[in-house]
Design a protein around this motif. Structure first.
Motif, short mmCIF file in Angstrom:
data_model
loop_
_atom_site.label_atom_id
_atom_site.label_comp_id
_atom_site.label_asym_id
_atom_site.label_seq_id
_atom_site.Cartn_x
_atom_site.Cartn_y
_atom_site.Cartn_z
N LEU A 1 67.99 -2.94 22.42
CA LEU A 1 68.66 -2.37 23.59
C LEU A 1 69.16 -3.47 24.52
O LEU A 1 70.23 -3.34 25.12
CB LEU A 1 67.70 -1.42 24.33
CG LEU A 1 67.37 -0.12 23.58
CD1 LEU A 1 66.21 0.60 24.24
CD2 LEU A 1 68.60 0.77 23.49
N HIS A 2 68.40 -4.54 24.64
CA HIS A 2 68.85 -5.68 25.44
C HIS A 2 70.15 -6.26 24.90
O HIS A 2 71.00 -6.71 25.66
CB HIS A 2 67.79 -6.79 25.47
CG HIS A 2 66.62 -6.47 26.31
ND1 HIS A 2 65.50 -7.28 26.33
CD2 HIS A 2 66.35 -5.46 27.17
CE1 HIS A 2 64.61 -6.77 27.16
NE2 HIS A 2 65.10 -5.65 27.68
N ASP A 3 70.31 -6.26 23.58
CA ASP A 3 71.54 -6.78 22.97
C ASP A 3 72.76 -5.96 23.40
O ASP A 3 73.87 -6.46 23.41
CB ASP A 3 71.42 -6.79 21.45
CG ASP A 3 72.51 -7.61 20.77
OD1 ASP A 3 72.87 -8.69 21.30
OD2 ASP A 3 72.99 -7.18 19.72
N LEU A 4 72.52 -4.71 23.77
CA LEU A 4 73.61 -3.85 24.24
C LEU A 4 73.82 -3.98 25.75
O LEU A 4 74.70 -3.34 26.31
CB LEU A 4 73.29 -2.38 23.91
CG LEU A 4 73.10 -2.08 22.43
CD1 LEU A 4 72.56 -0.68 22.26
CD2 LEU A 4 74.39 -2.26 21.69
N GLY A 5 72.97 -4.78 26.40
CA GLY A 5 73.05 -4.93 27.85
C GLY A 5 72.30 -3.83 28.59
O GLY A 5 72.51 -3.62 29.78
N GLN B 1 76.64 -6.85 22.60
CA GLN B 1 77.63 -7.59 23.39
C GLN B 1 77.81 -8.98 22.81
O GLN B 1 76.84 -9.65 22.47
CB GLN B 1 77.18 -7.68 24.84
CG GLN B 1 77.09 -6.34 25.53
CD GLN B 1 76.57 -6.46 26.97
OE1 GLN B 1 75.86 -7.39 27.30
NE2 GLN B 1 76.94 -5.49 27.79
N THR B 2 79.06 -9.40 22.69
CA THR B 2 79.33 -10.71 22.09
C THR B 2 79.17 -11.85 23.09
O THR B 2 79.06 -13.00 22.68
CB THR B 2 80.75 -10.75 21.51
OG1 THR B 2 81.68 -10.43 22.54
CG2 THR B 2 80.89 -9.78 20.35
N GLN B 3 79.13 -11.55 24.35
CA GLN B 3 78.95 -12.58 25.37
C GLN B 3 77.50 -12.58 25.84
O GLN B 3 76.79 -11.60 25.65
CB GLN B 3 79.92 -12.35 26.54
CG GLN B 3 79.62 -11.13 27.39
CD GLN B 3 80.16 -9.83 26.82
OE1 GLN B 3 80.70 -9.78 25.73
NE2 GLN B 3 79.98 -8.75 27.55
N PRO B 4 77.06 -13.66 26.44
CA PRO B 4 75.71 -13.66 27.00
C PRO B 4 75.59 -12.56 28.06
O PRO B 4 76.55 -12.24 28.75
CB PRO B 4 75.58 -15.04 27.65
CG PRO B 4 76.60 -15.88 26.96
CD PRO B 4 77.72 -14.96 26.60
N ASN B 5 74.40 -11.97 28.15
CA ASN B 5 74.15 -10.99 29.20
C ASN B 5 72.86 -11.37 29.92
O ASN B 5 72.31 -12.45 29.68
CB ASN B 5 74.13 -9.56 28.63
CG ASN B 5 73.00 -9.30 27.66
OD1 ASN B 5 71.99 -9.99 27.66
ND2 ASN B 5 73.16 -8.29 26.81
N PRO C 1 72.72 -13.27 20.06
CA PRO C 1 71.92 -13.76 18.93
C PRO C 1 72.77 -14.11 17.71
O PRO C 1 72.35 -14.91 16.88
CB PRO C 1 70.95 -12.63 18.62
CG PRO C 1 71.46 -11.43 19.32
CD PRO C 1 72.37 -11.90 20.41
N LYS C 2 73.95 -13.52 17.59
CA LYS C 2 74.82 -13.87 16.46
C LYS C 2 75.33 -15.29 16.59
O LYS C 2 75.64 -15.92 15.59
CB LYS C 2 76.01 -12.90 16.37
CG LYS C 2 75.67 -11.59 15.74
CD LYS C 2 76.92 -10.79 15.53
CE LYS C 2 76.63 -9.54 14.76
NZ LYS C 2 77.85 -8.76 14.52
N ALA C 3 75.44 -15.80 17.79
CA ALA C 3 75.92 -17.16 18.02
C ALA C 3 74.95 -18.17 17.38
O ALA C 3 75.35 -19.20 16.87
CB ALA C 3 76.09 -17.45 19.49
#
Length: 117
Positions: free
Chosen positions: A70-74, A102-106, A112-114
């Protein structure tokens, strides 16, 4: 199996972000192990002892990986409780966990994909 063991290594880590792959591979292994344990419970006549102990032992890492997903979705980890809304809550959580992060840091950390690239 790598994602499964990664989640278990982060047993109670509720901070950070989890990729869809990490979440769904962990879920896949959870289901596969549960099926094997249910069969074993049936053969031994101990149903639901083994599968119950397994789920009890993996409840915290399962909750933690869901919160990180869920954090990955912001979204806050409190969105987990949407699953308790009758009829639609579980479906809503399923959709959230299947949605691209989200592809950018939040506020919960970098993408994590980076790190995987």
């Amino acid at each position: 199996m790598n994602h499964y063991t990664d989640v278990l290594k982060k047993y109670a880590v509720f901070s950070g972000r989890a990729r869809r792959q990490e979440y769904w591979m962990f879920t896949l292994f959870q289901v596969a192990i549960a099926i094997v344990l249910m069969i074993l419970d049936g053969v031994l006549g101990t149903y639901p002892l083994l599968v119950g102990l397994y789920f009890l032992g993996t409840f915290v890492p399962s909750l933690a990986v869901t919160v990180r997903r869920l954090h990955d979705l912001g979204k806050s980890g409190a969105w987990y409780f949407i699953a308790f809304v009758p009829f639609i809550g579980g479906i809503w959580l399923l959709v959230l966990t299947a949605t691209a992060g989200q592809t950018q840091p939040n506020e919960y950390g970098p993408d994590p994909k980076a790190y995987a690239a």
